[in-house]
Design a protein around this motif. Structure first.
Motif, mmCIF file in Angstrom:
data_model
loop_
_atom_site.group_PDB
_atom_site.id
_atom_site.type_symbol
_atom_site.label_atom_id
_atom_site.label_comp_id
_atom_site.label_asym_id
_atom_site.label_seq_id
_atom_site.Cartn_x
_atom_site.Cartn_y
_atom_site.Cartn_z
ATOM 1 N N ASP A 30 0.747 -0.518 -29.466
ATOM 2 C CA ASP A 30 0.763 0.336 -28.278
ATOM 3 C C ASP A 30 1.412 -0.335 -27.078
ATOM 4 O O ASP A 30 1.456 0.256 -25.992
ATOM 5 C CB ASP A 30 -0.678 0.726 -27.903
ATOM 6 N N ARG A 31 1.926 -1.554 -27.260
ATOM 7 C CA ARG A 31 2.510 -2.298 -26.150
ATOM 8 C C ARG A 31 4.024 -2.124 -26.084
ATOM 9 O O ARG A 31 4.687 -1.896 -27.091
ATOM 10 C CB ARG A 31 2.163 -3.783 -26.258
ATOM 11 N N HIS A 32 4.537 -2.271 -24.872
ATOM 12 C CA HIS A 32 5.976 -2.086 -24.627
ATOM 13 C C HIS A 32 6.500 -3.324 -23.908
ATOM 14 O O HIS A 32 6.039 -3.660 -22.815
ATOM 15 C CB HIS A 32 6.197 -0.839 -23.766
ATOM 16 N N VAL A 33 7.449 -4.015 -24.523
ATOM 17 C CA VAL A 33 8.034 -5.225 -23.949
ATOM 18 C C VAL A 33 9.494 -4.964 -23.614
ATOM 19 O O VAL A 33 10.261 -4.473 -24.447
ATOM 20 C CB VAL A 33 7.908 -6.423 -24.910
ATOM 21 N N GLU A 120 8.782 2.641 -17.057
ATOM 22 C CA GLU A 120 7.544 2.897 -16.337
ATOM 23 C C GLU A 120 6.327 2.388 -17.092
ATOM 24 O O GLU A 120 5.338 1.959 -16.482
ATOM 25 C CB GLU A 120 7.391 4.399 -16.067
ATOM 26 N N ASP A 121 6.387 2.422 -18.431
ATOM 27 C CA ASP A 121 5.222 2.029 -19.225
ATOM 28 C C ASP A 121 5.327 0.606 -19.767
ATOM 29 O O ASP A 121 4.586 0.230 -20.678
ATOM 30 C CB ASP A 121 5.014 3.003 -20.385
ATOM 31 N N VAL A 139 12.766 -10.309 -11.500
ATOM 32 C CA VAL A 139 11.418 -10.853 -11.324
ATOM 33 C C VAL A 139 10.740 -10.226 -10.107
ATOM 34 O O VAL A 139 9.579 -9.802 -10.178
ATOM 35 C CB VAL A 139 11.469 -12.388 -11.190
ATOM 36 N N ALA A 140 11.460 -10.156 -8.996
ATOM 37 C CA ALA A 140 10.885 -9.563 -7.786
ATOM 38 C C ALA A 140 10.520 -8.099 -8.013
ATOM 39 O O ALA A 140 9.466 -7.631 -7.552
ATOM 40 C CB ALA A 140 11.868 -9.690 -6.624
ATOM 41 N N GLY A 141 11.383 -7.384 -8.741
ATOM 42 C CA GLY A 141 11.102 -5.985 -9.021
ATOM 43 C C GLY A 141 9.885 -5.797 -9.908
ATOM 44 O O GLY A 141 9.064 -4.894 -9.681
ATOM 45 N N ALA A 142 9.764 -6.640 -10.930
ATOM 46 C CA ALA A 142 8.606 -6.564 -11.815
ATOM 47 C C ALA A 142 7.322 -6.866 -11.049
ATOM 48 O O ALA A 142 6.308 -6.166 -11.193
ATOM 49 C CB ALA A 142 8.772 -7.536 -12.980
ATOM 50 N N GLN A 143 7.358 -7.900 -10.210
ATOM 51 C CA GLN A 143 6.178 -8.248 -9.426
ATOM 52 C C GLN A 143 5.792 -7.123 -8.479
ATOM 53 O O GLN A 143 4.594 -6.815 -8.318
ATOM 54 C CB GLN A 143 6.427 -9.536 -8.646
#
Length: 249
Positions: A30-33, A120-121, A139-143
């Motif tokens: 169920d995980r999305h990487v 988004e998920d 990285v900044a966007g993910a954070q």
């Protein structure tokens, strides 16, 4: 139809189930990487994530396989030279498990838009990008969105596998790329305490200067020599951190 064609999609998880428990392995489905960059680091990371049983993956890279990639990249074979790395990697993953939902984005990464590519998920972002500007922006966007992220620092110019470490970016030493990342992320008001894979070995300096690839171009940059196993070790280590984090969660 051969026996391998008739395998159930989860047949390869038997040994993973024995280690983690079938319920944990099922949870990974169920995980999305999200993985950005499919070179020497990213290609090995992507395959390790897939073989661990993660059910959804998004792969981003604009490049095609080049002859110079043959010494270190999982996607690089003589039969795949000039093929898009995203397509080669997606085909490998589907051959391991056709049940994994693989999305490919073959496009040049731009610092202004790279963070918009994160689904988004997404549960985790694995940064294996070469460009410092794009790495920092991702990285900044993910954070900013509260998505966990790990970055690979410089694997080039090194040969000692015993020097590979995992730790927060602000705890790294020796690595010039990590130093530049800290500067970039400070400008973006991003955190420096997120995990990175790095080496404490002093790198050999690049001996060639080549123009930066892609439409953004730029001045020539130093290109470090690489050995077969170091980028792979970085990628596998990053993948291991991702999987451990998803399991702990």
């Amino acid at each position: 139809m051969s026996g391998t064609d008739e395998l159930p999609h989860d047949a390869y998880t038997e040994r993973t189930d024995l280690l983690l428990g079938a319920d944990v392995t099922a949870g990974l489905r169920d995980r999305h990487v999200f993985i950005a960059g499919l070179g020497g680091v990213g290609s090995y990371a992507a395959e390790a994530v897939a073989r661990a049983g993660v059910g959804r993956m998004t792969l981003v890279d604009h490049d095609v396989v080049a002859p110079s990639n043959l010494n270190r990249q999982l996607v690089a074979l003589r039969s795949t030279v000039q093929h898009p790395k995203t397509d080669v990697m997606a085909e490998r993953i589907r051959d391991i498990d056709p049940g994994i939902a693989v999305t490919v984005r073959r496009e040049f990464l731009n610092p202004d838009t790279v963070a918009e590519l994160i689904p988004e998920d997404a549960d985790y972002v694995l940064d294996a990008i070469d460009s410092i500007a794009c790495k920092a922006a991702l990285v900044a966007g993910a954070q900013a969105r509260g998505v966990r992220v790990i970055s690979a620092m410089g694997a080039g110019g090194r040969i000692d596998p015993r020097a590979v470490r995992v730790g927060p970016l602000d705890g790294t030493r020796v690595c010039p790329l990590a130093r530049q990342m800290r500067k970039r992320l400070r400008r973006l008001d991003a955190r420096l305490d997120y995990p990175v894979v790095f080496s404490i070995e002093n790198p050999s300096k690049g001996t060639e200067h080549r123009p930066v690839d892609g439409p953004l171009g730029g001045r020539p940059r130093s290109v470090n020599g690489t050995i077969s196993y170091l980028p792979a070790l970085f990628g596998l280590t990053a993948a291991g951190e991702v999987i451990r984090s998803l399991i702990d969660r």
